[in-house]
Scaffold this motif. Sequence first.
Motif, short mmCIF file in Angstrom:
data_model
loop_
_atom_site.label_atom_id
_atom_site.label_comp_id
_atom_site.label_asym_id
_atom_site.label_seq_id
_atom_site.Cartn_x
_atom_site.Cartn_y
_atom_site.Cartn_z
N VAL A 130 44.91 37.56 35.07
CA VAL A 130 44.44 36.32 35.67
C VAL A 130 43.15 35.95 35.77
CG1 VAL A 130 45.05 34.66 37.92
CG2 VAL A 130 46.73 36.53 37.12
N GLY A 131 42.75 35.04 35.24
CA GLY A 131 41.17 34.46 35.37
C GLY A 131 40.80 33.12 35.32
N ASP A 132 39.72 32.81 35.88
CA ASP A 132 39.37 31.53 36.34
C ASP A 132 37.98 31.04 35.93
OD1 ASP A 132 37.48 31.74 38.42
OD2 ASP A 132 39.17 32.70 39.60
N ASP A 133 37.60 29.94 35.94
CA ASP A 133 36.34 29.38 35.31
C ASP A 133 35.45 29.28 36.48
OD1 ASP A 133 37.51 27.08 36.06
OD2 ASP A 133 37.43 26.37 34.03
N GLY A 134 35.81 29.50 37.63
CA GLY A 134 35.06 29.17 38.71
C GLY A 134 33.57 29.94 38.98
N THR A 135 32.95 29.74 40.13
CA THR A 135 31.60 30.63 40.35
C THR A 135 31.82 31.63 41.19
OG1 THR A 135 31.00 28.99 42.00
CG2 THR A 135 30.09 28.55 39.78
N ALA A 136 31.81 32.81 40.70
CA ALA A 136 32.14 34.13 41.63
C ALA A 136 30.96 35.19 41.45
CB ALA A 136 33.70 34.51 41.44
N GLY A 137 29.71 34.76 41.66
CA GLY A 137 28.71 35.55 41.35
C GLY A 137 28.41 36.58 42.52
N ARG A 138 28.97 36.06 43.86
CA ARG A 138 28.61 37.14 44.93
C ARG A 138 29.61 38.36 44.88
NH1 ARG A 138 29.63 33.91 50.08
NH2 ARG A 138 31.51 33.03 48.67
N PRO A 139 29.16 39.52 45.54
CA PRO A 139 29.94 40.69 45.60
C PRO A 139 31.62 40.07 46.37
CG PRO A 139 27.86 41.22 46.11
CD PRO A 139 27.74 39.68 46.13
N TRP A 140 32.43 40.95 45.97
CA TRP A 140 33.66 40.63 46.59
C TRP A 140 33.90 41.20 47.92
CZ3 TRP A 140 38.46 39.57 43.23
CH2 TRP A 140 38.13 38.52 42.28
N GLN A 141 34.57 40.76 48.85
CA GLN A 141 34.90 41.40 49.95
C GLN A 141 36.19 41.93 50.11
OE1 GLN A 141 32.53 42.51 52.26
NE2 GLN A 141 31.05 41.40 50.87
N PRO A 142 36.59 43.22 50.56
CA PRO A 142 38.02 43.57 50.74
C PRO A 142 39.01 42.39 51.53
CG PRO A 142 36.82 45.13 51.75
CD PRO A 142 35.84 44.11 51.06
#
Length: 241
Positions: A130-142
């Motif tokens: 599952v992939g998207d073209d959004g902006t997700a540059g920040r580290p992910w939080q659980p």
Amino acid sequence: MLTAVGLTLDAAAARLDADPAGAARYVGEAREATTQALAELRRLVHGLRPPALDELGLVGALRSQADRLRAGAGTTVTVTAGDLPELPAAVEVAVFRIAVEAVTNTVRHSDAAHCRVRVAVRERDLVLEVGDDGTAGRPWQPGVGLTAMRERAEELGGTLHAGPAPAGGATVTARFPLSNDAPPALSLLSSDPAAVQPGDPAADQPGGAVLVSASGAAPGPRPGPAPVDVAGTGSASAVAS
């Protein structure tokens, strides 16, 4: 609940002659409890296996759910699948749940215009991307959603990678072993820094996960870099729903 219904009806029967109004009250309570019990039973059954999987099959169920999720949203969702063999019921449920969780979080929490869902068999694994073209540059939080997806993959000896993609946006990739000799392993949840967007040529290459057995012994690595445990927000499965 059903025991309470039986006792309530017994109480109503005991009052039929001496207190008809009281008996009617008990019958009404029993009817309400029965309605609640039926609703709870439907919820439990739906949680075990979504009815859409039996009615439409895995791909059809994913497309139907995608249509619901994108209704009224600014994100388009496409579902593609290769030739799939007959899958174990548990794998179908896990793939469906992980895909729905990932797409839901993309639609609700990211600025993506397009979300892609792809299911295919590669080597001896069933792979969900599952992939998207959004902006997700920040580290992910659980979060709860990410943890639930990880646990679904682990329960079947699979792996799950989730995190920002180098080309932008984010990817959630789950792999489930289909071979009979697949180890009953636990896996690592991570964001693979080398992850690629679904649809890219490199996406067809094996993922970089190491299966770790319950005893701690590694039955054998898969090609690619070892995953790093990362989580985050702003894109596919970034925020727990």
